[in-house]
Structures are given as structure tokens and as C-alpha cells.
Design a protein around this motif. Structure first.
Motif, PDB file in Angstrom:
ATOM      1  N   GLU A 208      54.918 -57.655  -9.751  1.00 48.99           N
ATOM      2  CA  GLU A 208      53.939 -56.699  -9.246  1.00 48.99           C
ATOM      3  C   GLU A 208      52.624 -57.436  -8.997  1.00 48.99           C
ATOM      4  O   GLU A 208      52.302 -58.411  -9.682  1.00 48.99           O
ATOM      5  N   THR A 209      51.864 -56.960  -8.037  1.00 44.65           N
ATOM      6  CA  THR A 209      50.573 -57.561  -7.692  1.00 44.65           C
ATOM      7  C   THR A 209      49.490 -56.497  -7.691  1.00 44.65           C
ATOM      8  O   THR A 209      49.721 -55.384  -7.233  1.00 44.65           O
ATOM      9  N   LEU A 210      48.315 -56.838  -8.208  1.00 45.44           N
ATOM     10  CA  LEU A 210      47.172 -55.938  -8.092  1.00 45.44           C
ATOM     11  C   LEU A 210      45.903 -56.748  -7.902  1.00 45.44           C
ATOM     12  O   LEU A 210      45.843 -57.923  -8.259  1.00 45.44           O
ATOM     13  N   VAL A 211      44.900 -56.116  -7.312  1.00 44.12           N
ATOM     14  CA  VAL A 211      43.642 -56.788  -6.968  1.00 44.12           C
ATOM     15  C   VAL A 211      42.490 -56.116  -7.720  1.00 44.12           C
ATOM     16  O   VAL A 211      42.368 -54.893  -7.720  1.00 44.12           O
ATOM     17  N   LEU A 212      41.652 -56.945  -8.367  1.00 51.80           N
ATOM     18  CA  LEU A 212      40.518 -56.428  -9.123  1.00 51.80           C
ATOM     19  C   LEU A 212      39.234 -57.131  -8.697  1.00 51.80           C
ATOM     20  O   LEU A 212      39.273 -58.245  -8.157  1.00 51.80           O
ATOM     21  N   ASP A 213      38.111 -56.484  -8.949  1.00 51.10           N
ATOM     22  CA  ASP A 213      36.820 -57.139  -8.800  1.00 51.10           C
ATOM     23  C   ASP A 213      36.760 -58.263  -9.830  1.00 51.10           C
ATOM     24  O   ASP A 213      37.128 -58.077 -10.997  1.00 51.10           O
ATOM     25  N   THR A 214      36.310 -59.443  -9.432  1.00 57.23           N
ATOM     26  CA  THR A 214      36.308 -60.609 -10.324  1.00 57.23           C
ATOM     27  C   THR A 214      35.474 -60.377 -11.574  1.00 57.23           C
ATOM     28  O   THR A 214      35.882 -60.756 -12.679  1.00 57.23           O
ATOM     29  N   ASP A 215      34.311 -59.761 -11.439  1.00 55.74           N
ATOM     30  CA  ASP A 215      33.467 -59.508 -12.608  1.00 55.74           C
ATOM     31  C   ASP A 215      34.159 -58.565 -13.596  1.00 55.74           C
ATOM     32  O   ASP A 215      34.099 -58.780 -14.810  1.00 55.74           O
ATOM     33  N   VAL A 216      34.794 -57.540 -13.070  1.00 54.92           N
ATOM     34  CA  VAL A 216      35.524 -56.608 -13.928  1.00 54.92           C
ATOM     35  C   VAL A 216      36.682 -57.328 -14.610  1.00 54.92           C
ATOM     36  O   VAL A 216      36.933 -57.153 -15.809  1.00 54.92           O
ATOM     37  N   PHE A 217      37.394 -58.161 -13.849  1.00 60.06           N
ATOM     38  CA  PHE A 217      38.530 -58.898 -14.407  1.00 60.06           C
ATOM     39  C   PHE A 217      38.088 -59.830 -15.531  1.00 60.06           C
ATOM     40  O   PHE A 217      38.709 -59.880 -16.607  1.00 60.06           O
TER      41      PHE A 217
END
Length: 354
Positions: free
Chosen positions: A214-223
Motif C-alpha cells: 500500500e502507498t500513502l502520501v503525507l506532508d513531510t513535516d507531519v510525517f
């Protein structure tokens, strides 16, 4: 005295708004800061006395505006239609509370050359503009690069659209190569080689995954905050026997989730993806980011600021401090960030010892 101080500190966040969507490139940073102040002081725009305007910030097109009165901040947020600039250059602004939608503006540079001759790039960009009208695209460069500016959610949609497009072309290439192997004695060698080159380019954009991936995309700061400050991230992966591989591309981070070999079921990977999405959404509403600029300061002053941040990070355990060559990012809740920065300025004023 302590209670009075706390009240004043909390009031600052209540009197401050985040302004996104500023017309970057049309004005100098200094001119843009002045325009923002003038605009929000105008009663026609539901504005009032402005105490401070913070711009530029690390995120292009985003400024922080602090009013002298809380009710003015509430009024400008309540007003839905804000436009800044001259008649020929006007930008629609997004105004929100300090603690909301802080990670709302993302700049990204796309390298569309990976599509090679498989796609007419001009047509692809036109289709993306229609599909995601809130994004702002620069002119396409001759090397296939193009810069994009918009909200994190819009950038996320863009990335998903490109991944879907790349996956579709990847599948077509695989089918073509499969047919090419059957007819290898009849097909020109160079043609097959070009197809293989295209396939390798797409693999850099679309990772190889198993059926349980599975793939998901997050804001880098949040990650980064989720991974470094929240035990739930690593704990969830361990609990459900899921492996993660992360790729950071400036403001956006892509996470690839996969079942441990012979371990958890595919449904567990989907469940972990959903949990991470919920964690990140909760953090996105709660967190804010402040930036201390180092660029242009003397080396001694830079070392003093870094040392102060290091010392305070041991006290403010819920604040994430990321040091870079030109700046320091401070990420946490509105109240923690305010107190953290205030203490940094205090330590700097006392000339922290080395």
C-alpha cells in the motif's frame, strides 16, 4: 503573574491568522509584506490594526498576521473572499486560524521527463489543470521540469494522479515487452531497448510492490513529527507486522507499506495505512510550524541559536526541532511553539554560553 502571562501568550495565537496563496513572483518579499499589512488593516476587508506581519516564511506564499484585537482576526477569517494584488495581478487568499491548515501551502518541482515519449506533456498538464483547478503551474521547461504550488491536499491529489498515470503506462509497457519477447526475432532490437528504458524510468516513480503493498502520501513535516515524536507510528507497524519504506521529496513524503514476509495478512497493511492516515490528519489539525532564519546571520549568532534550540528541546519534549543550513524549523502545538520561540529569544538575549 504567571496566570496573567499565560493569558497574554494564549491571546497571541488567538489574534494571529495564517494567510496562504500570496502572489509569489509578482512582488518582492518586502513589497508583499507591506501589501499584506495594508490589506488587512483596511476595514473594507474586515481588517483592523495589525501588530505584526511575518513574511517571508519557509513556505512560499504563506504569511502570519497578528492583529491587536482578537475580534479582528475572527472577522477576517469569517470573510470568505480575500483577494490581494493589483487589478492585473490578483491572488485569492486562504485565511485560517493559527492552529488550522498550517501545512496548507506546498511547492513542488515535477520532473515529467520520466514519461519520455509516452505522453504529450503539454496535454498532460492541461488535463491536470482541469482535474485540480486549485493548483498553480509554472511554464514547462525544455527538460520536462515544472514547478507547482498549492495546498497539501491538492498536491497529494496531483501525486496520486501521476502515480496512476505512470502505473497505467507501466502496465502497457509490460504488455508490450511481453509481446516483444514472443516476437523477438522479428522486432528491431533498438525498439525493445527503448521500451525497457521507459520501464526503468517509470519504476523510479512507481515502486515495485507485492499484492499486499500500500502507498500513502503525507506532508513531510507531519510525517517527521509522527515518526519522531509519536510512538504510535513504529508501534502500529510492529503490532501488525508491517514494514515501511519512506521517500522524502521536499514537502511531500511517500510511504510504502508491505507485509512482513510470511507474516501479516494483506488486510493488515490496509488497516495500518488507514491508521496512519488518521494519525496524520489529527496532527495536521493540531500542529503548527515556526521557522527561525539563520541565513544572513553571523556564525557566532547561528551557533547561539542552535545551542538554545538544543537546550530547549530537552524541556519541550513535544516540540520537534529540525536544523538545516539556512534555518531551523520548530513544529508543535501553537502554545508550545510560542513559548519555545519566546525562550529561544530570551536565551539569545542572555548570550548563551558555549
Amino acid at each position: 503573574m504567571a496566570s496573567i502571562s499565560n493569558v497574554k501568550e494564549s491571546e497571541v495565537s488567538e489574534r494571529t491568522v495564517v494567510v496562504a496563496g500570496l502572489p509569489v513572483g509578482s512582488f518582492s518579499d518586502q513589497s508583499l509584506a507591506k501589501l499584506v499589512k495594508i490589506y488587512f488593516q483596511d476595514i473594507k476587508n474586515e481588517g483592523g490594526d495589525v501588530e505584526d506581519v511575518i513574511y517571508p516564511t519557509r513556505t512560499k506564499g504563506v504569511a502570519y498576521v497578528t492583529f491587536k484585537e482578537k475580534k479582528v482576526a475572527e472577522n477576517v477569517i469569517r470573510k470568505k473572499n480575500h483577494r490581494l494584488g493589483k487589478k492585473t495581478v490578483q491572488a485569492k487568499l486562504t485565511v485560517s486560524h493559527l492552529g488550522e491548515k498550517v501545512f496548507c501551502s506546498v511547492n513542488a518541482i515535477l520532473d515529467l521527463s520520466v514519461f519520455g515519449s509516452q505522453v504529450i506533456l503539454e496535454k498532460l498538464i492541461r488535463d491536470l489543470k482541469k482535474k485540480i483547478p486549485t493548483l498553480f503551474f509554472s511554464s514547462l521547461e525544455h527538460n520536462g521540469r515544472i514547478s507547482v504550488h498549492g495546498s497539501f491536499l491538492a498536491i497529494k491529489r496531483l501525486r496520486e494522479s501521476l502515480l496512476l498515470k505512470a502505473s497505467s503506462l507501466l502496465e502497457k509497457n509490460r504488455n508490450f515487452i511481453s509481446e516483444g519477447k514472443k516476437l523477438s526475432r522479428q522486432s528491431p532490437k533498438g525498439s525493445l531497448q527503448r521500451s525497457n528504458d521507459s520501464l526503468e524510468s517509470f519504476r523510479t516513480l512507481v515502486p515495485e510492490t507485492t499484492g499486499s503493498g500500500e502507498t500513502l502520501v503525507l506532508d513531510t513535516d507531519v510525517f517527521l513529527y509522527l515518526k519522531q515524536k509519536c510512538r504510535c507510528y513504529e508501534g502500529t507497524l510492529k503490532t501488525f507486522n508491517v514494514l515501511s519504506r519512506e521517500r522524502v521529496d521536499n514537502d511531500v513524503t511517500t510511504i510504502y507499506l508491505k507485509s512482513v514476509q510470511g507474516g501479516s495478512q494483506p488486510d493488515n497493511v490496509k488497516h495500518v495505512k488507514q491508521l496512519i492516515k488518521e494519525y496524520s490528519y489529527s496532527l495536521q489539525l493540531e500542529l503548527r510550524k515556526d521557522t527561525i532564519v539563520l541565513e544572513g546571520k553571523e556564525n557566532r549568532e547561528q551557533r547561539t541559536i542552535k545551542l538554545a534550540c538544543e537546550q530547549l528541546s530537552l524541556i519541550y519534549l513535544q516540540v520537534l526541532v529540525n536544523c538545516y543550513r539556512t534555518h531551523i524549523d520548530i513544529i508543535g502545538s501553537s502554545s508550545d511553539i510560542y513559548l519555545f520561540r519566546k525562550q529561544v529569544m530570551k536565551l539569545i538575549g542572555q548570550k548563551v554560553s558555549y
